[in-house]
Design an enzyme around this catalytic site. Structure first.
Site, mmCIF file in Angstrom:
data_model
loop_
_atom_site.group_PDB
_atom_site.id
_atom_site.type_symbol
_atom_site.label_atom_id
_atom_site.label_comp_id
_atom_site.label_asym_id
_atom_site.label_seq_id
_atom_site.Cartn_x
_atom_site.Cartn_y
_atom_site.Cartn_z
ATOM 1 N N SER A 178 -5.461 -1.557 -0.930
ATOM 2 C CA SER A 178 -5.512 -2.417 0.244
ATOM 3 C C SER A 178 -4.432 -3.483 0.282
ATOM 4 C CB SER A 178 -6.880 -3.094 0.325
ATOM 5 O OG SER A 178 -7.131 -3.889 -0.824
ATOM 6 N N HIS A 206 -9.219 2.482 2.949
ATOM 7 C CA HIS A 206 -7.970 2.313 3.706
ATOM 8 C C HIS A 206 -7.261 3.636 3.979
ATOM 9 C CE1 HIS A 206 -7.818 -2.117 3.734
ATOM 10 N NE2 HIS A 206 -8.555 -1.979 2.655
ATOM 11 N N LYS A 237 -12.485 -0.244 9.435
ATOM 12 C CA LYS A 237 -11.034 -0.396 9.457
ATOM 13 C C LYS A 237 -10.448 0.531 10.529
ATOM 14 C CE LYS A 237 -10.957 -2.217 4.799
ATOM 15 N NZ LYS A 237 -12.414 -2.494 4.770
#
Length: 392
Positions: A178, A206, A237
């Site tokens: 990240s 991610h 995300k």
């Protein structure tokens, strides 16, 4: 009486004090923060879906049908049919047998690791694993070992030293990190796990929605679904909403239902969050151009930033060069200098926070540019021009 003023002043003196910024608009390429209209490079909204009208309509429809909340643990009265649909969709998306959805990615890691690992086991973590992985491993009471970041050679050394350990051994890593934006050597990790009889836990927070031909993640891109044991991800995300999940074999998910405290004792995901995640998965699969735009803008920013001087300490060397995808780190080193650059860019209309210890190792304070599919070439060029003006 508790008084933390001295400790807070110490944080401030060391340039480690943090404050909340008030957002007054939905997340997007441009946002209003504390009255300022800013170009936003502070969001993990990688595919630009958070404010998409289709997700908002899905949320409204779900609230109309299911209400505002699940109102109970899913093992009591909070297991909605909507949750079951989402878990089936996520298992299909990740090409695994089953899935368990959590209120957040932190819940997923914090609960699943202790459910799988105990005091007789050994957990071997990448040195830069996310705090939720570290905290989950610590809660498990297993013996903790660390290997050098993304270093398969060092990992094998640790595995050899742990070969005689009783109990199970686990390798824990992120697939895409990240803060550095680099990727784990998953093929090598899978091969080492098979060679040494070790279990694997991969955090794809991610990578989900971003990596792979359909956004299924780096594990899928590399064809490792059958060679890695546990795959974790988030809905907050690239998928633009809220929640976390763990995918794997059916017996893994049944074990989570019976032994994972953060699943057992948490209220189920709100209906609106489940519905928006389902819609986001559909868009992720049918609109690959979002990923093309995302990687194109990130590559443009990375090339442009390569001409600016960055930290060259041993702890910071190579971070920028190894990053890929939407996370573009600009490592500075000094906390004070990172804050100064962040403030300078703010004054030029660009929102990109300074990232400092303990989020990143000491000596690697940085700006973390987070690129999304909504950013244009012109947006990237504005950042590069602002960087030139700051340097000049």
């Amino acid at each position: 009486m508790l008084n933390l003023e001295k400790e807070l002043k110490d944080l401030e003196d060391r340039n480690l004090y943090r404050v909340l910024r008030v957002m007054r608009s939905a997340p997007g390429a441009r946002v209003t923060v504390e009255g300022e209209e800013l170009l936003n490079f502070a969001s993990n909204n990688y595919l630009g879906l958070s404010a998409d009208d289709r997700l908002k309509e899905a949320a409204r429809s779900a609230i109309g049908e299911w209400g505002a909340g699940a109102t109970a643990s899913r093992l009591l009265g909070g297991n909605l049919e909507l949750h079951e649909r989402l878990e089936r969709a996520l298992a299909d998306f990740k090409r695994t047998e089953a899935c368990a959805v959590f209120p957040s990615g932190y819940h997923a890691n914090l609960g699943t690791l202790p459910a799988l690992m105990g005091e007789n086991d050994t957990v071997i973590l990448d040195r830069l694993c996310h705090a939720s992985l570290v905290d989950g491993a610590r809660l498990s009471r297993a013996r903790l070992r660390v290997f050098a970041h993304n270093d398969a050679v060092d990992l094998e050394k640790v595995l050899k030293r742990a070969a005689s350990s009783r109990g199970r051994r686990w390798i824990v890593t992120e697939s895409v990190f990240s803060m550095d934006g680099d990727v784990a050597p998953l093929r090598e990790i899978a091969a080492l796990a098979a060679r040494y009889g070790v279990q694997t836990y991969v955090d794809e927070a991610h990578a989900t929605g971003v990596w792979g031909p359909d956004g299924r993640g780096l594990v899928n891109e590399l064809g490792l679904e059958k060679k890695l044991d546990v795959c974790m991800g988030t809905l907050s995300k690239a998928l633009g909403g809220a929640g976390g999940f763990v995918c794997g074999r059916r017996d893994l998910v049944e074990w989570i239902h019976n032994r994972c405290r953060s699943f057992i004792y948490s209220t189920g995901l709100p209906p609106a969050s489940a519905a928006t995640a389902l819609k986001a998965l559909e868009i992720c699969l049918t609109e690959p151009d979002r990923r093309r735009r995302l990687f194109s803008s990130a590559d443009r920013l990375r090339r442009g930033l390569s001409g600016f001087p960055r930290a060259r300490s041993s702890s910071a060397a190579g971070i920028f060069e190894s990053s890929r995808g939407p996370v573009v780190p600009f490592v500075i080193g000094s906390e004070a200098d990172a804050l100064a650059l962040s403030r300078s860019l703010w004054k030029k209309g660009i929102f990109v926070p300074a990232i400092r210890p303990p989020t990143v190792p000491k000596g690697t304070a940085r700006l973390r540019f987070s690129v999304t599919a909504e950013h244009t070439e012109a947006d990237v060029d504005l950042v590069l021009e602002a960087m030139r003006r700051h340097a000049g």
